[in-house]
Design an enzyme around this catalytic site. Structure first.
Site, PDB file in Angstrom:
ATOM      1  N   ASP A  76       0.793  -1.226   0.000  1.00 46.72           N
ATOM      2  CA  ASP A  76       0.000   0.000   0.000  1.00 46.72           C
ATOM      3  C   ASP A  76       0.825   1.274   0.000  1.00 46.72           C
ATOM      4  O   ASP A  76       0.531   2.217  -0.733  1.00 46.72           O
ATOM      5  CB  ASP A  76      -0.918   0.009   1.225  1.00 46.72           C
ATOM      6  CG  ASP A  76      -1.727   1.282   1.333  1.00 46.72           C
ATOM      7  OD1 ASP A  76      -2.573   1.506   0.455  1.00 46.72           O
ATOM      8  OD2 ASP A  76      -1.489   2.049   2.281  1.00 46.72           O
ATOM      9  N   ASP A  79       4.949   0.805   3.843  1.00 41.94           N
ATOM     10  CA  ASP A  79       4.884  -0.416   4.632  1.00 41.94           C
ATOM     11  C   ASP A  79       4.583  -1.587   3.703  1.00 41.94           C
ATOM     12  O   ASP A  79       4.638  -1.462   2.483  1.00 41.94           O
ATOM     13  CB  ASP A  79       3.793  -0.272   5.699  1.00 41.94           C
ATOM     14  CG  ASP A  79       2.473   0.176   5.073  1.00 41.94           C
ATOM     15  OD1 ASP A  79       1.828  -0.642   4.409  1.00 41.94           O
ATOM     16  OD2 ASP A  79       2.105   1.372   5.231  1.00 41.94           O
ATOM     17  N   TYR A 227      -6.997   2.834   9.347  1.00 42.37           N
ATOM     18  CA  TYR A 227      -6.198   3.427   8.272  1.00 42.37           C
ATOM     19  C   TYR A 227      -7.035   3.792   7.054  1.00 42.37           C
ATOM     20  O   TYR A 227      -6.832   4.844   6.450  1.00 42.37           O
ATOM     21  CB  TYR A 227      -5.076   2.465   7.888  1.00 42.37           C
ATOM     22  CG  TYR A 227      -4.244   2.079   9.080  1.00 42.37           C
ATOM     23  CD1 TYR A 227      -3.325   2.975   9.620  1.00 42.37           C
ATOM     24  CD2 TYR A 227      -4.434   0.864   9.721  1.00 42.37           C
ATOM     25  CE1 TYR A 227      -2.592   2.648  10.753  1.00 42.37           C
ATOM     26  CE2 TYR A 227      -3.703   0.523  10.860  1.00 42.37           C
ATOM     27  CZ  TYR A 227      -2.784   1.417  11.366  1.00 42.37           C
ATOM     28  OH  TYR A 227      -2.073   1.103  12.489  1.00 42.37           O
ATOM     29  N   GLU A 434       4.613  10.928   3.240  1.00 38.57           N
ATOM     30  CA  GLU A 434       4.078   9.593   2.963  1.00 38.57           C
ATOM     31  C   GLU A 434       3.848   9.423   1.469  1.00 38.57           C
ATOM     32  O   GLU A 434       3.544  10.381   0.751  1.00 38.57           O
ATOM     33  CB  GLU A 434       2.758   9.384   3.706  1.00 38.57           C
ATOM     34  CG  GLU A 434       2.112   8.055   3.409  1.00 38.57           C
ATOM     35  CD  GLU A 434       1.612   7.350   4.645  1.00 38.57           C
ATOM     36  OE1 GLU A 434       2.011   6.199   4.845  1.00 38.57           O
ATOM     37  OE2 GLU A 434       0.832   7.951   5.395  1.00 38.57           O
TER      38      GLU A 434
END
Length: 476
Positions: A76, A79, A227, A434
């Site tokens: 995703d 991670d 999440y 991110e």
């Protein structure tokens, strides 16, 4: 009627000629790099044509609760969890961009890689759909994953799998995956008819699952709520029906989409478009499919709100929220490009799209695409790219390093700046740095749309020049 379309052609041409006074960006390179980002996120057995030298096979033994092969798909973010909901949303938007702007990918010699990006996801979804009413929506546990920083090839933690079924349904997850497979089936109709048919068959069955057994997927897959929470499923059901109609032209699916559009009150103007809020996408797709005023006016209201009313940073970036700032802006302008393509405020929306995408590419003061431009992010929040070359070990020391990531995560779009255009290029500042699958999807598709317009302007310029009309076009 020889020049019946010349007025629109002149508008497109003039827009891009006048844009010559503004800064230009290499859309070809952006598309190439974005596709490389997706290749860097691949899980499972990598293909022979893998272009990412620091990646190799990983998580090849991912399995379902009954031993089903769940290898493949995409990690995703930085991670190594495979979240089906956002992977499906990403695939739908990428496929829509490929359907709309195929010429852009062909022009930059990336069409085969583009096809590979969505096929990789679709083949994984088909594996996850182990029976008519059973679909695996997540592999990996984020609470376990958080304790590991390193290469996916070196993972040794448990990777549990989670599914939806009749007793624990997920209409949103099944609906979005149905939409993704419908979109992929259209792309592959004339390329690989067997694969296209398989995608469509699974799309129909998943749609049946989504409609017959109602529920939110995070009630079945508890870890996803923290999440990627889903707050409703009406938009995904309508989205899935509309994509099935686009894929099949069977009127029952359009009837379903229009019925659910009213039932779930999707005519109201939304403020955003992303994995959890598909309403604006539904409006744009139904406008494209039907050209009915109810839908064309809805998507126009959405785009006008974002163009004229929505909050913007001092330098002009659309600002929805801090998490995924750039993704939100790119998703919105992709939809507005689709609206422009069916004749809705074409000049204004195309200029709006260019402004937002150019902010991302450098007009905002720097590039926010890793590996593109002169001042791009050096420390994206991404474990694998923070690791040194093998055989050197990789652990939390890599996370804490103040140096640039040793591996360049080409093409990744970072979360982006705050509401005042402030940005921190620090690995630990994930709110700024991110990277995720869905961040790139609308962005890549919008860039393809701008490349398409660039090609169209070039063709029209040649045509008008041949007919002695170029000076008139520049005055349009």
């Amino acid at each position: 009627m020889r020049y019946a379309t010349s007025a629109m052609n002149r508008v497109i041409l003039a827009s891009f000629l006048l844009a010559g006074v503004a800064r230009c960006y290499d859309y070809d390179e952006v598309l190439r790099l974005s596709l490389m980002f997706y290749e860097a996120q691949r899980s499972g057995h990598l293909p022979a044509n893998n272009r990412i030298p620091w990646r190799s096979d990983s998580a090849t033994t991912d399995k379902g609760q009954n031993g089903e092969d769940l290898s493949g798909g995409y990690y995703d973010a930085g991670d190594f969890v495979k979240f089906g909901f956002t992977m499906a949303s990403t695939t739908t938007i990428l496929a829509w961009g490929y359907l709309s702007y195929k010429d852009a990918y062909e022009e930059v010699n990336e069409w085969e890689n583009a096809l590979g990006s969505i096929r990789w996801a679709a083949e994984y979804f088909i594996k996850c759909h182990v029976s008519d009413y059973e679909f695996y929506g997540q592999v990996g546990d984020f609470s376990l994953d958080q304790g590991f920083w390193g290469r996916p090839e070196d993972m040794n933690m448990s990777r549990p799998s989670y599914k939806i079924d009749k007793n624990r349904p997920g209409s949103d997850l099944a609906g979005e995956t149905s939409a993704a497979l419908s979109a992929v089936s259209i792309v592959f109709t004339k390329i690989d008819s067997n694969f296209s048919a398989s995608c469509l068959s699974h799309a129909k069955k998943l749609y049946m699952f989504a409609t017959q057994y109602r529920g939110l997927y995070h009630d079945a897959i508890k870890g996803a709520a923290q999440y990627y929470e889903s707050t409703d499923y009406g938009d995904e059901l309508t989205w899935a029906a509309a994509w099935l109609y686009k894929a099949t032209k069977e009127s029952q699916y359009l009837d379903d989409a229009e019925y659910m559009y009213m039932k779930y009150r999707l005519k109201e103007r939304p403020n955003e478009f992303y994995y959890n809020k598909k309403v604006a996408g539904v409006q744009a797709l139904l406008a494209e499919l039907t050209n009915q005023s109810e839908y064309t006016e809805a998507i126009q209201n959405f785009c006008n709100y974002n163009l004229y009313v929505q909050k913007k940073t001092p330098k002009g970036l659309l600002y929805i929220e801090k998490s995924g700032t750039l993704c939100h802006a790119a998703n919105i302008v992709f939809l507005c490009l689709r609206a422009a393509d069916i004749g809705i405020m074409s000049a204004q929306y195309r200029e709006f799209a260019k402004e937002q995408i150019h902010y991302i590419l450098g007009d905002g003061g720097q590039s926010y695409v890793v590996g593109f431009g002169k001042n791009y992010p050096l420390q994206p929040h991404h474990a694998a790219s923070s690791c040194p070359d093998r055989p050197a070990p990789c652990d939390w020391e890599a996370y804490r390093s103040t140096k640039p990531n040793p591996q360049v995560l080409y093409g990744a779009l970072v979360s982006g700046p705050d509401e005042n255009d402030n940005y921190k290029d620090l690995r630990e500042e994930y709110i700024y740095n991110e990277v995720t699958l869905d961040y790139n999807a609308g962005f890549q598709s919008a860039v393809a749309g701008l490349k398409h317009l660039e090609l169209l302007a070039s063709r029209n310029k040649a045509l008008l020049s041949a007919n002695g009309l170029l000076s008139n076009a520049t005055d349009a």
